[in-house]
Design a protein around this motif. Structure first.
Motif, PDB file in Angstrom:
ATOM      1  N   SER A  75       1.284  -1.647  -0.158  1.00 43.97           N
ATOM      2  CA  SER A  75      -0.019  -0.273   0.295  1.00 43.97           C
ATOM      3  C   SER A  75       0.578   1.169  -0.552  1.00 43.97           C
ATOM      4  CB  SER A  75      -0.813  -0.132   1.502  1.00 43.97           C
ATOM      5  OG  SER A  75      -1.477   1.134   1.313  1.00 43.97           O
ATOM      6  N   GLN A  76       1.549   1.226   0.837  1.00 49.74           N
ATOM      7  CA  GLN A  76       3.211   2.608   0.712  1.00 49.74           C
ATOM      8  C   GLN A  76       3.583   2.637  -0.887  1.00 49.74           C
ATOM      9  OE1 GLN A  76       5.311   1.326   4.659  1.00 49.74           O
ATOM     10  NE2 GLN A  76       4.353   2.809   5.350  1.00 49.74           N
ATOM     11  N   LEU A  77       3.852   1.447  -0.917  1.00 48.83           N
ATOM     12  CA  LEU A  77       4.757   1.826  -2.635  1.00 48.83           C
ATOM     13  C   LEU A  77       3.427   2.467  -3.300  1.00 48.83           C
ATOM     14  CD1 LEU A  77       7.991   0.940  -4.415  1.00 48.83           C
ATOM     15  CD2 LEU A  77       6.199  -1.416  -4.409  1.00 48.83           C
ATOM     16  N   MET A  78       2.523   1.519  -3.327  1.00 52.96           N
ATOM     17  CA  MET A  78       1.332   2.017  -4.238  1.00 52.96           C
ATOM     18  C   MET A  78       0.804   3.667  -4.085  1.00 52.96           C
ATOM     19  SD  MET A  78       0.770  -0.354  -6.609  1.00 52.96           S
ATOM     20  CE  MET A  78      -0.194   0.716  -7.103  1.00 52.96           C
ATOM     21  N   ASP A  79       1.463   4.241  -3.491  1.00 51.99           N
ATOM     22  CA  ASP A  79       0.848   5.709  -2.605  1.00 51.99           C
ATOM     23  C   ASP A  79       2.498   6.635  -2.966  1.00 51.99           C
ATOM     24  OD1 ASP A  79      -0.855   5.170  -1.489  1.00 51.99           O
ATOM     25  OD2 ASP A  79      -0.530   4.866   0.700  1.00 51.99           O
ATOM     26  N   LEU A  80       3.586   5.591  -2.930  1.00 43.23           N
ATOM     27  CA  LEU A  80       4.645   6.188  -3.683  1.00 43.23           C
ATOM     28  C   LEU A  80       4.469   6.603  -5.326  1.00 43.23           C
ATOM     29  CD1 LEU A  80       7.706   5.549  -1.265  1.00 43.23           C
ATOM     30  CD2 LEU A  80       6.409   7.499  -1.362  1.00 43.23           C
ATOM     31  N   PHE A  81       4.387   5.626  -5.179  1.00 40.30           N
ATOM     32  CA  PHE A  81       4.340   5.304  -7.038  1.00 40.30           C
ATOM     33  C   PHE A  81       3.047   6.428  -7.907  1.00 40.30           C
ATOM     34  CE2 PHE A  81       3.040   2.947 -11.669  1.00 40.30           C
ATOM     35  CZ  PHE A  81       3.793   2.938 -11.916  1.00 40.30           C
ATOM     36  N   LEU A  82       1.894   6.103  -7.064  1.00 42.01           N
ATOM     37  CA  LEU A  82       1.142   7.019  -7.693  1.00 42.01           C
ATOM     38  C   LEU A  82       1.096   8.479  -7.659  1.00 42.01           C
ATOM     39  CD1 LEU A  82      -2.280   5.467  -6.555  1.00 42.01           C
ATOM     40  CD2 LEU A  82      -1.234   5.373  -9.133  1.00 42.01           C
ATOM     41  N   TYR A  83       2.081   9.189  -6.542  1.00 44.74           N
ATOM     42  CA  TYR A  83       2.395  10.302  -6.238  1.00 44.74           C
ATOM     43  C   TYR A  83       3.433  10.480  -7.140  1.00 44.74           C
ATOM     44  CZ  TYR A  83       5.026  14.068  -3.346  1.00 44.74           C
ATOM     45  OH  TYR A  83       5.772  15.407  -3.541  1.00 44.74           O
ATOM     46  N   VAL A  84       4.282  10.300  -7.771  1.00 39.27           N
ATOM     47  CA  VAL A  84       4.965  10.401  -8.833  1.00 39.27           C
ATOM     48  C   VAL A  84       4.276  10.178  -9.993  1.00 39.27           C
ATOM     49  CG1 VAL A  84       6.866   9.367  -9.791  1.00 39.27           C
ATOM     50  CG2 VAL A  84       6.615   9.037  -7.265  1.00 39.27           C
TER      51      VAL A  84
ATOM     52  N   ARG B 177       6.061 -13.199 -11.853  1.00 40.76           N
ATOM     53  CA  ARG B 177       6.668 -12.152 -12.733  1.00 40.76           C
ATOM     54  C   ARG B 177       6.203 -11.921 -13.680  1.00 40.76           C
ATOM     55  NH1 ARG B 177      10.999 -12.930  -9.377  1.00 40.76           N
ATOM     56  NH2 ARG B 177      11.099 -14.336  -7.340  1.00 40.76           N
ATOM     57  N   THR B 178       5.712 -11.714 -14.002  1.00 43.29           N
ATOM     58  CA  THR B 178       4.828 -10.573 -15.533  1.00 43.29           C
ATOM     59  C   THR B 178       5.299  -9.548 -15.282  1.00 43.29           C
ATOM     60  OG1 THR B 178       2.741 -10.406 -15.177  1.00 43.29           O
ATOM     61  CG2 THR B 178       4.129 -12.455 -16.022  1.00 43.29           C
ATOM     62  N   GLU B 179       5.308  -8.686 -14.082  1.00 45.41           N
ATOM     63  CA  GLU B 179       5.481  -7.316 -14.353  1.00 45.41           C
ATOM     64  C   GLU B 179       6.397  -6.801 -12.667  1.00 45.41           C
ATOM     65  OE1 GLU B 179       1.468  -4.941 -13.536  1.00 45.41           O
ATOM     66  OE2 GLU B 179       1.952  -4.051 -15.006  1.00 45.41           O
ATOM     67  N   THR B 180       7.219  -5.675 -12.834  1.00 43.87           N
ATOM     68  CA  THR B 180       7.656  -5.029 -11.933  1.00 43.87           C
ATOM     69  C   THR B 180       7.369  -3.583 -11.991  1.00 43.87           C
ATOM     70  OG1 THR B 180       9.482  -6.421 -12.342  1.00 43.87           O
ATOM     71  CG2 THR B 180       9.941  -5.193 -11.286  1.00 43.87           C
ATOM     72  N   LEU B 181       7.536  -3.433 -10.194  1.00 42.19           N
ATOM     73  CA  LEU B 181       7.040  -2.042  -9.919  1.00 42.19           C
ATOM     74  C   LEU B 181       8.063  -1.364  -9.563  1.00 42.19           C
ATOM     75  CD1 LEU B 181       3.301  -0.180  -9.272  1.00 42.19           C
ATOM     76  CD2 LEU B 181       4.911  -0.441  -7.400  1.00 42.19           C
ATOM     77  N   ILE B 182       8.666  -0.152  -9.750  1.00 38.22           N
ATOM     78  CA  ILE B 182       9.678   0.022  -9.046  1.00 38.22           C
ATOM     79  C   ILE B 182       9.366   1.264  -8.933  1.00 38.22           C
ATOM     80  CG2 ILE B 182      12.296   0.443  -9.721  1.00 38.22           C
ATOM     81  CD1 ILE B 182      11.966  -1.207 -11.683  1.00 38.22           C
ATOM     82  N   VAL B 183       9.912   2.058  -7.427  1.00 45.98           N
ATOM     83  CA  VAL B 183       9.907   3.916  -7.105  1.00 45.98           C
ATOM     84  C   VAL B 183      11.551   3.704  -6.321  1.00 45.98           C
ATOM     85  CG1 VAL B 183       8.944   5.332  -5.761  1.00 45.98           C
ATOM     86  CG2 VAL B 183       7.731   4.025  -6.355  1.00 45.98           C
ATOM     87  N   TRP B 184      11.841   4.669  -7.323  1.00 43.44           N
ATOM     88  CA  TRP B 184      13.392   5.157  -6.627  1.00 43.44           C
ATOM     89  C   TRP B 184      13.197   6.213  -5.630  1.00 43.44           C
ATOM     90  CZ3 TRP B 184      17.764   2.995  -7.730  1.00 43.44           C
ATOM     91  CH2 TRP B 184      17.930   2.163  -8.680  1.00 43.44           C
TER      92      TRP B 184
ATOM     93  N   TRP C  81      12.855  10.459  -0.991  1.00 41.52           N
ATOM     94  CA  TRP C  81      12.186  11.343  -1.115  1.00 41.52           C
ATOM     95  C   TRP C  81      11.734  11.087  -2.446  1.00 41.52           C
ATOM     96  CZ3 TRP C  81       9.306  14.852   0.857  1.00 41.52           C
ATOM     97  CH2 TRP C  81       9.796  15.505   1.711  1.00 41.52           C
ATOM     98  N   PRO C  82      10.682  10.024  -2.881  1.00 39.83           N
ATOM     99  CA  PRO C  82      10.547   9.678  -3.995  1.00 39.83           C
ATOM    100  C   PRO C  82      10.929  10.403  -5.289  1.00 39.83           C
ATOM    101  CG  PRO C  82       8.327  10.557  -2.809  1.00 39.83           C
ATOM    102  CD  PRO C  82       9.698  10.163  -1.930  1.00 39.83           C
TER     103      PRO C  82
END
Length: 93
Positions: A23-32, A61-68, A73-74
């Protein structure tokens, strides 16, 4: 279902931080994504040396989500398999 991993889990433990939840990763992804709209996007994204990738991989293993992140800070969000990249370009200046 997705597995969330940080590239440097040991460094997160040293700093006393807990790994991010999905959930936190998705929040950061959407923020970016939301905040990168209207910003000039780089032709190529080279992660900064001190950047930290947080990676989620689907169970099949068909999709990878990356937040740098950079200094907590995102900075960028990516789905490499789909060719998607959004960068908060103001963070790179």
């Amino acid at each position: 279902n997705v597995n969330v991993k940080t590239a440097a889990q040991e460094s997160s433990r040293k700093m006393g931080e807990k790994p991010l939840t999905m959930s936190q990763l998705m929040d950061l992804f959407l923020y970016v994504i939301t905040n990168a709209r209207g910003q000039k996007q780089p032709t190529f994204f080279v992660p900064p040396e001190k950047g930290n990738p947080v990676v989620a991989v689907s169970e099949d293993r068909t999709e990878t989500l990356i937040v740098w992140t950079l200094e907590g800070w995102p900075l960028a969000a990516s789905i490499p398999e789909g060719g998607f990249l959004a960068v908060l370009s103001g963070m790179l200046e």
